[in-house]
Design a protein around this motif. Structure first.
Motif, PDB file in Angstrom:
ATOM      1  N   ILE A  10       0.841  -1.207   0.000  1.00 52.41           N
ATOM      2  CA  ILE A  10       0.000   0.000   0.000  1.00 52.41           C
ATOM      3  C   ILE A  10       0.874   1.254   0.000  1.00 52.41           C
ATOM      4  O   ILE A  10       0.586   2.229  -0.692  1.00 52.41           O
ATOM      5  CB  ILE A  10      -0.943  -0.009   1.217  1.00 52.41           C
ATOM      6  N   ALA A  13       2.224   1.745  -3.415  1.00 54.93           N
ATOM      7  CA  ALA A  13       1.140   2.238  -4.278  1.00 54.93           C
ATOM      8  C   ALA A  13       0.960   3.744  -4.083  1.00 54.93           C
ATOM      9  O   ALA A  13       0.840   4.499  -5.053  1.00 54.93           O
ATOM     10  CB  ALA A  13      -0.169   1.511  -3.952  1.00 54.93           C
ATOM     11  N   ALA A  14       0.969   4.177  -2.818  1.00 49.33           N
ATOM     12  CA  ALA A  14       0.803   5.600  -2.515  1.00 49.33           C
ATOM     13  C   ALA A  14       1.959   6.425  -3.078  1.00 49.33           C
ATOM     14  O   ALA A  14       1.766   7.553  -3.555  1.00 49.33           O
ATOM     15  CB  ALA A  14       0.708   5.807  -1.000  1.00 49.33           C
ATOM     16  N   THR A 164     -12.322   2.028  -1.302  1.00 51.09           N
ATOM     17  CA  THR A 164     -11.466   1.158  -0.500  1.00 51.09           C
ATOM     18  C   THR A 164     -12.285   0.150   0.292  1.00 51.09           C
ATOM     19  O   THR A 164     -11.958  -1.037   0.341  1.00 51.09           O
ATOM     20  CB  THR A 164     -10.605   2.007   0.471  1.00 51.09           C
ATOM     21  N   TYR A 224      -2.608   0.662  -8.307  1.00 55.20           N
ATOM     22  CA  TYR A 224      -3.847   0.114  -7.739  1.00 55.20           C
ATOM     23  C   TYR A 224      -3.808  -1.408  -7.609  1.00 55.20           C
ATOM     24  O   TYR A 224      -4.510  -1.983  -6.777  1.00 55.20           O
ATOM     25  CB  TYR A 224      -5.061   0.566  -8.551  1.00 55.20           C
ATOM     26  N   PHE A 227      -2.076  -1.734  -4.362  1.00 53.80           N
ATOM     27  CA  PHE A 227      -3.033  -1.326  -3.324  1.00 53.80           C
ATOM     28  C   PHE A 227      -4.026  -2.449  -3.045  1.00 53.80           C
ATOM     29  O   PHE A 227      -4.336  -2.751  -1.887  1.00 53.80           O
ATOM     30  CB  PHE A 227      -3.767  -0.072  -3.783  1.00 53.80           C
ATOM     31  N   ALA A 239      -5.481   1.168   5.403  1.00 57.27           N
ATOM     32  CA  ALA A 239      -4.993   1.347   4.036  1.00 57.27           C
ATOM     33  C   ALA A 239      -5.087   2.805   3.592  1.00 57.27           C
ATOM     34  O   ALA A 239      -4.149   3.345   2.984  1.00 57.27           O
ATOM     35  CB  ALA A 239      -5.796   0.466   3.083  1.00 57.27           C
ATOM     36  N   ALA A 243      -2.109   5.562   2.709  1.00 58.55           N
ATOM     37  CA  ALA A 243      -2.120   6.240   1.407  1.00 58.55           C
ATOM     38  C   ALA A 243      -1.737   7.716   1.527  1.00 58.55           C
ATOM     39  O   ALA A 243      -1.514   8.378   0.506  1.00 58.55           O
ATOM     40  CB  ALA A 243      -3.497   6.111   0.757  1.00 58.55           C
TER      41      ALA A 243
END
Length: 296
Positions: A10, A13-14, A164, A224, A227, A239, A243
């Motif tokens: 995660i 991803a962020a 989410t 994503y 994520f 999560a 982010a």
């Protein structure tokens, strides 16, 4: 092992989402922000769908249609709401309200619909991270608070929190890649009209192609997917808080790649953000270790 790596998926991803602002700054001047958002989803959706089809993972047996439509609408709504909020009330306020409200709204949705009350450490780390986010953007520009812009930003935060929460149930039962491929393809279809409303001639330039591929493949498709992989083993509230590494990455890229200057207040904000995210990752790892010990 997957549970231990989930927070880092995660976080990565962020960090990829954090490249969006820098990439947009490098886009042709004629590219409208909403058109860029629509292009991002279109490229990302096609990219993910092609991978799923090539790997033969698309299986619609017992597929949750209602949940998929809801997740797609949430993701489709997020793009125009966020970009509109930023254009009306400014980058600083728009970003802080949208990204900062998402973790709190996610925790409340989780509490309301899943009857799961977030742990105290989540509240501490979330407020610490949001405070850091607020400090980070505090001196970025002159503050202009527009009520309509604030509402749109809150709508963007709610959309991301809703996506989410809804998608978490799906990635626990179905392939993460298949879920995001279907969701993002439907989201892209929802935003397709924007591709005909705004001038899209910029996309034919070499610069436009590069921006579209970076945003669509890396900042959307790959981001994503990571994520979704992490979401399968991490609560939706945790999560969304993790982010918050997105504005942190965006700020650092702005300094090192675009030559932007940050004030002392902003650097303190970065410190609080890192501290809040670090606490959450540490507690997530500990909870994963405790679960494994119970199994053994």
């Amino acid at each position: 092992m997957k549970g231990k790596l989930s927070p880092f998926f995660i976080l990565l991803a962020a960090m990829l989402w954090g490249t969006t602002g820098t990439t947009q700054a490098l886009a042709p001047n004629t590219a409208h922000p909403i058109a860029i958002g629509a292009t991002r989803l279109a490229v990302g959706g096609v990219f993910l769908l092609l991978i799923v089809l090539i790997r033969g993972q698309l299986n619609f047996k017992d597929w949750p249609i209602k949940t998929t439509i809801l997740a797609s609408l949430c993701m489709a709504l997020y793009q125009p709401l966020f970009f509109s909020a930023v254009s009306i009330t400014g980058v600083a306020i728009g970003t802080v309200v949208a990204i900062g409200s998402a973790p709190i709204l996610s925790g409340l949705l989780e509490w309301m619909y899943l009857k799961t009350r977030p742990a105290k450490v989540w509240w501490y780390s979330t407020f610490l991270s949001i405070f850091g986010c607020l400090m980070l953007f505090m001196n970025k520009e002159s503050v202009f608070v527009n009520p309509v812009g604030i509402l749109l930003a809150l709508g963007a935060g709610l959309s991301f929190a809703g996506y989410t929460l809804v998608s978490r149930d799906m990635v626990q039962k179905y392939s993460s890649l298949s879920v995001i491929a279907v969701v993002f393809t439907l989201s892209a279809i929802c935003l397709a009209p924007f591709l005909f409303i705004f001038d899209m001639s910029w996309i034919m330039s070499l610069q436009g192609i590069g921006v579209s591929l970076q945003l669509g493949i890396m900042a959307t498709g790959v981001a994503y997917f990571l994520f979704a992989k992490g979401l399968a083993h991490v609560s939706s509230s945790t999560a969304v808080t993790l982010a918050l590494a997105e504005p942190l990455t965006a700020a650092l890229l702005g300094v090192f790649l675009l030559g932007e200057n940050l004030t002392i207040t902003s650097w303190f904000g970065i410190s609080f953000l890192i501290l809040g995210i670090g606490i959450l990752i540490f507690t997530s790892k500990n909870s994963s270790n405790q679960k494994e010990l119970r199994k053994n």
